[in-house]
Design a protein around this motif. Structure first.
Motif, PDB file in Angstrom:
ATOM      1  N   MET A   1     -34.007 -35.676  12.266  1.00 13.75           N
ATOM      2  CA  MET A   1     -33.386 -34.584  11.586  1.00 13.75           C
ATOM      3  C   MET A   1     -34.479 -33.630  11.132  1.00 13.75           C
ATOM      4  SD  MET A   1     -31.126 -34.584   8.152  1.00 13.75           S
ATOM      5  CE  MET A   1     -29.525 -34.149   8.737  1.00 13.75           C
ATOM      6  N   SER A   2     -34.215 -32.357  11.247  1.00 13.91           N
ATOM      7  CA  SER A   2     -35.151 -31.324  10.835  1.00 13.91           C
ATOM      8  C   SER A   2     -34.577 -30.602   9.620  1.00 13.91           C
ATOM      9  CB  SER A   2     -35.357 -30.328  11.981  1.00 13.91           C
ATOM     10  OG  SER A   2     -36.173 -29.279  11.576  1.00 13.91           O
ATOM     11  N   ALA A   3     -35.428 -30.321   8.649  1.00 13.19           N
ATOM     12  CA  ALA A   3     -34.978 -29.633   7.439  1.00 13.19           C
ATOM     13  C   ALA A   3     -35.982 -28.568   7.048  1.00 13.19           C
ATOM     14  CB  ALA A   3     -34.798 -30.627   6.302  1.00 13.19           C
ATOM     15  N   ALA A   4     -35.488 -27.399   6.685  1.00 11.84           N
ATOM     16  CA  ALA A   4     -36.340 -26.313   6.197  1.00 11.84           C
ATOM     17  C   ALA A   4     -36.368 -26.384   4.676  1.00 11.84           C
ATOM     18  CB  ALA A   4     -35.799 -24.963   6.645  1.00 11.84           C
ATOM     19  N   VAL A   5     -37.554 -26.321   4.116  1.00 11.07           N
ATOM     20  CA  VAL A   5     -37.708 -26.387   2.664  1.00 11.07           C
ATOM     21  C   VAL A   5     -38.612 -25.268   2.195  1.00 11.07           C
ATOM     22  CG1 VAL A   5     -37.323 -28.880   2.515  1.00 11.07           C
ATOM     23  CG2 VAL A   5     -39.627 -28.024   2.881  1.00 11.07           C
ATOM     24  N   LYS A   6     -38.399 -24.818   0.949  1.00 14.03           N
ATOM     25  CA  LYS A   6     -39.248 -23.776   0.381  1.00 14.03           C
ATOM     26  C   LYS A   6     -40.569 -24.341  -0.110  1.00 14.03           C
ATOM     27  CE  LYS A   6     -35.791 -20.525  -1.300  1.00 14.03           C
ATOM     28  NZ  LYS A   6     -35.254 -19.859  -2.490  1.00 14.03           N
ATOM     29  N   ASP A   7     -40.518 -25.502  -0.723  1.00 12.33           N
ATOM     30  CA  ASP A   7     -41.701 -26.097  -1.332  1.00 12.33           C
ATOM     31  C   ASP A   7     -42.244 -27.228  -0.476  1.00 12.33           C
ATOM     32  OD1 ASP A   7     -41.457 -24.433  -3.633  1.00 12.33           O
ATOM     33  OD2 ASP A   7     -39.873 -25.760  -4.373  1.00 12.33           O
ATOM     34  N   ARG A   8     -43.460 -27.582  -0.753  1.00 10.68           N
ATOM     35  CA  ARG A   8     -44.131 -28.650  -0.022  1.00 10.68           C
ATOM     36  C   ARG A   8     -43.458 -29.993  -0.311  1.00 10.68           C
ATOM     37  NH1 ARG A   8     -49.161 -31.403  -1.322  1.00 10.68           N
ATOM     38  NH2 ARG A   8     -49.943 -32.240   0.612  1.00 10.68           N
ATOM     39  N   VAL A   9     -43.276 -30.793   0.706  1.00 12.36           N
ATOM     40  CA  VAL A   9     -42.725 -32.133   0.550  1.00 12.36           C
ATOM     41  C   VAL A   9     -43.892 -33.080   0.319  1.00 12.36           C
ATOM     42  CG1 VAL A   9     -41.430 -33.971   1.679  1.00 12.36           C
ATOM     43  CG2 VAL A   9     -40.750 -31.589   1.997  1.00 12.36           C
ATOM     44  N   LYS A  10     -43.830 -33.860  -0.755  1.00 13.77           N
ATOM     45  CA  LYS A  10     -44.967 -34.683  -1.158  1.00 13.77           C
ATOM     46  C   LYS A  10     -45.162 -35.920  -0.284  1.00 13.77           C
ATOM     47  CE  LYS A  10     -44.878 -32.989  -5.814  1.00 13.77           C
ATOM     48  NZ  LYS A  10     -44.793 -33.226  -7.213  1.00 13.77           N
ATOM     49  N   ALA A  11     -44.090 -36.536   0.135  1.00 19.74           N
ATOM     50  CA  ALA A  11     -44.225 -37.763   0.923  1.00 19.74           C
ATOM     51  C   ALA A  11     -43.397 -37.649   2.194  1.00 19.74           C
ATOM     52  CB  ALA A  11     -43.749 -38.959   0.103  1.00 19.74           C
ATOM     53  N   PRO A  12     -43.936 -38.134   3.305  1.00 22.35           N
ATOM     54  CA  PRO A  12     -43.147 -38.111   4.537  1.00 22.35           C
ATOM     55  C   PRO A  12     -41.917 -39.010   4.410  1.00 22.35           C
ATOM     56  CG  PRO A  12     -45.291 -39.175   4.887  1.00 22.35           C
ATOM     57  CD  PRO A  12     -45.238 -38.731   3.460  1.00 22.35           C
ATOM     58  N   THR A  13     -40.865 -38.626   5.077  1.00 21.73           N
ATOM     59  CA  THR A  13     -39.632 -39.396   5.068  1.00 21.73           C
ATOM     60  C   THR A  13     -39.304 -39.778   6.504  1.00 21.73           C
ATOM     61  OG1 THR A  13     -38.876 -38.058   3.196  1.00 21.73           O
ATOM     62  CG2 THR A  13     -37.224 -39.369   4.329  1.00 21.73           C
ATOM     63  N   PRO A  14     -39.241 -41.076   6.796  1.00 21.49           N
ATOM     64  CA  PRO A  14     -38.947 -41.492   8.169  1.00 21.49           C
ATOM     65  C   PRO A  14     -37.647 -40.874   8.686  1.00 21.49           C
ATOM     66  CG  PRO A  14     -39.566 -43.375   6.821  1.00 21.49           C
ATOM     67  CD  PRO A  14     -39.397 -42.203   5.886  1.00 21.49           C
ATOM     68  N   GLY A  15     -37.701 -40.342   9.885  1.00 15.47           N
ATOM     69  CA  GLY A  15     -36.524 -39.762  10.509  1.00 15.47           C
ATOM     70  C   GLY A  15     -36.315 -38.285  10.211  1.00 15.47           C
ATOM     71  N   TYR A  16     -37.163 -37.704   9.351  1.00 21.60           N
ATOM     72  CA  TYR A  16     -37.036 -36.294   8.998  1.00 21.60           C
ATOM     73  C   TYR A  16     -38.279 -35.522   9.407  1.00 21.60           C
ATOM     74  CZ  TYR A  16     -32.954 -37.261   6.130  1.00 21.60           C
ATOM     75  OH  TYR A  16     -31.718 -37.616   5.695  1.00 21.60           O
ATOM     76  N   LEU A  17     -38.070 -34.329   9.886  1.00 17.44           N
ATOM     77  CA  LEU A  17     -39.157 -33.394  10.162  1.00 17.44           C
ATOM     78  C   LEU A  17     -38.989 -32.248   9.180  1.00 17.44           C
ATOM     79  CD1 LEU A  17     -41.461 -32.211  11.884  1.00 17.44           C
ATOM     80  CD2 LEU A  17     -39.709 -31.195  13.323  1.00 17.44           C
ATOM     81  N   TRP A  18     -39.942 -32.094   8.263  1.00 18.32           N
ATOM     82  CA  TRP A  18     -39.862 -31.051   7.245  1.00 18.32           C
ATOM     83  C   TRP A  18     -40.606 -29.831   7.727  1.00 18.32           C
ATOM     84  CZ3 TRP A  18     -36.433 -32.268   3.727  1.00 18.32           C
ATOM     85  CH2 TRP A  18     -36.200 -33.621   3.443  1.00 18.32           C
ATOM     86  N   GLU A  19     -39.939 -28.704   7.685  1.00 19.30           N
ATOM     87  CA  GLU A  19     -40.527 -27.432   8.102  1.00 19.30           C
ATOM     88  C   GLU A  19     -40.478 -26.486   6.918  1.00 19.30           C
ATOM     89  OE1 GLU A  19     -39.697 -23.814  11.226  1.00 19.30           O
ATOM     90  OE2 GLU A  19     -38.634 -25.696  11.467  1.00 19.30           O
ATOM     91  N   ARG A  20     -41.626 -25.988   6.529  1.00 15.33           N
ATOM     92  CA  ARG A  20     -41.688 -25.091   5.376  1.00 15.33           C
ATOM     93  C   ARG A  20     -41.453 -23.662   5.833  1.00 15.33           C
ATOM     94  NH1 ARG A  20     -46.631 -24.871   1.131  1.00 15.33           N
ATOM     95  NH2 ARG A  20     -45.655 -23.358  -0.250  1.00 15.33           N
ATOM     96  N   ARG A  21     -40.309 -23.106   5.442  1.00 13.82           N
ATOM     97  CA  ARG A  21     -39.964 -21.729   5.781  1.00 13.82           C
ATOM     98  C   ARG A  21     -38.867 -21.232   4.854  1.00 13.82           C
ATOM     99  NH1 ARG A  21     -36.478 -22.312  11.377  1.00 13.82           N
ATOM    100  NH2 ARG A  21     -34.660 -23.206  10.403  1.00 13.82           N
TER     101      ARG A  21
END
Length: 88
Positions: A1-21
């Motif tokens: 799963m991919s998720a766009a976030v405004k702020d930095r994600v502190k810890a990786p979460t298995p199964g998620y791809l965090w994209e800062r935008r």
């Protein structure tokens, strides 16, 4: 799963791809107190994985229209000169 976030994600979460935008508010849909990307943004995000047929399918299902796709492309800084001849 991919998720766009405004702020930095502190810890990786298995199964998620965090994209800062940042996604413009008019391309966000509120559903049950959860803010999710509009169908146009979601379809555009799927192109690298599934190819251009996702756009065809989204248009065929009337989940998106060309105006929303253009707005989604512009929010990413895309050059739409090649789409100039496409009409709604």
């Amino acid at each position: 799963m991919s998720a766009a976030v405004k702020d930095r994600v502190k810890a990786p979460t298995p199964g998620y791809l965090w994209e800062r935008r940042t996604i413009p508010d008019d391309l966000i849909v509120d559903r049950a107190q959860l803010r999710i990307a509009s169908p146009a943004v979601s379809a555009l995000d799927l192109i690298p994985t599934l190819g251009g047929q996702v756009i065809d399918e989204a248009l065929r299902r009337r989940a998106v229209d060309l105006a929303a796709l253009r707005k989604g492309c512009l929010s990413r800084g895309a050059n739409l000169s090649t789409l100039g001849s496409i009409s709604d």
